[in-house]
Design an enzyme around this catalytic site. Sequence first.
Site, PDB file in Angstrom:
ATOM      1  N   GLU A 288       0.705   3.921   1.624  1.00  0.00           N
ATOM      2  CA  GLU A 288       1.338   4.414   3.052  1.00  0.00           C
ATOM      3  C   GLU A 288       2.600   3.714   3.508  1.00  0.00           C
ATOM      4  OE1 GLU A 288      -1.616   3.369   2.111  1.00  0.00           O
ATOM      5  OE2 GLU A 288      -3.200   4.142   3.477  1.00  0.00           O
TER       6      GLU A 288
ATOM      7  N   HIS B  24       0.793  -1.092   0.033  1.00  0.00           N
ATOM      8  CA  HIS B  24      -0.077   0.190   0.092  1.00  0.00           C
ATOM      9  C   HIS B  24       0.906   1.305   0.105  1.00  0.00           C
ATOM     10  CE1 HIS B  24      -3.942  -1.829   1.639  1.00  0.00           C
ATOM     11  NE2 HIS B  24      -3.391  -2.513   0.748  1.00  0.00           N
TER      12      HIS B  24
ATOM     13  N   CYS C 282      -6.093   1.649   5.977  1.00  0.00           N
ATOM     14  CA  CYS C 282      -6.763   0.307   6.532  1.00  0.00           C
ATOM     15  C   CYS C 282      -6.249   0.171   7.997  1.00  0.00           C
ATOM     16  CB  CYS C 282      -6.683  -0.712   5.304  1.00  0.00           C
ATOM     17  SG  CYS C 282      -4.868  -1.180   5.271  1.00  0.00           S
TER      18      CYS C 282
ATOM     19  N   CYS D  67      -2.040  -0.366   7.472  1.00  0.00           N
ATOM     20  CA  CYS D  67      -1.664   0.972   7.513  1.00  0.00           C
ATOM     21  C   CYS D  67      -1.572   1.731   8.877  1.00  0.00           C
ATOM     22  CB  CYS D  67      -2.002   1.846   6.302  1.00  0.00           C
ATOM     23  SG  CYS D  67      -1.592   0.819   4.761  1.00  0.00           S
TER      24      CYS D  67
END
Lengths: 164, 164
Positions: free
Chosen positions: B63, B61, B91, B94
């Site tokens: 992040e 992801h 999420c 993260c």
Amino acid sequence: MVFEEIECSGDDERFMLEAIKEAAKAASEDEVPVGAVIAKDGVIIARAHNRIESSGRSSAHAEMLAIEEAEAKLGAKWLTGAVMYVTLEPCSMCAGALVLSRISRLVIGADDPKTGACGSLYDIADDPRLNHRIETERGVLGETCSEQLREFFRNRRKTTEECR
Amino acid sequence: MVFEEIECSGDDERFMLEAIKEAAKAASEDEVPVGAVIAKDGVIIARAHNRIESSGRSSAHAEMLAIEEAEAKLGAKWLTGAVMYVTLEPCSMCAGALVLSRISRLVIGADDPKTGACGSLYDIADDPRLNHRIETERGVLGETCSEQLREFFRNRRKTTEECR
């Protein structure tokens, strides 16, 4: 910790013992002793331990490294059919990563009442609102996993006191 | 999306626009358009976008990649004093990683009611039971970030229908 003295009665305990051995490697590298292995079809496909200090990455938890290794080995971004064995209850980051990986089963050693996110603070691994739920079992060789962590922190306190 | 037409009234919006540009790179690589930048002392120290498909890693992801890059750049495992700008609410994975990184502030574009863990499903970034809390702001250029995601999924549906 003498691994030969730990009694294992089935596959779950045998794989957890491998995770405990990984955690012992972390302790020997002065990392908090958490270890994880991932098995598929009865075979270990990834093993990892905490590498936060040595890598300088706050996210280098055993679980994250094991997931990454397993995905690389399978050449797939999903770990359907695989099982993670981890000595300490995963935190929010690791629980979230496990859900994203779609791993089928999660076997935990010791509970983590402070930051655990698989039943303690949250239950991210088994949240009906998310699009994947992981069958989770806690307490497998739990006392051994807890003692490994306690021993590490006892030794660290002792060393700190001796250095004063 | 024409970036020049997006009006920015302050630093938060200017940095979010940079995150939106990262998200656009993701879309052009056929990845869900989420982008993140990390700034410290008014300077961007890391930029990243989703790389799940291209890396084959479910945890890639924006992040996570931005945190990793910022830690490497600073040569430190903690991001105290830094701010993350991300186009979509993080999420659980993260949000957990952000807490572990001890980042000081988090600025979010669009909410994610399905998997968001910074106010939607959970509030991991600001949980008094954890040992770090992140000052969080939501909705900065939120409509632009939402539209970027909607546009991506509209185009994907269109392509899928054309291929039938």
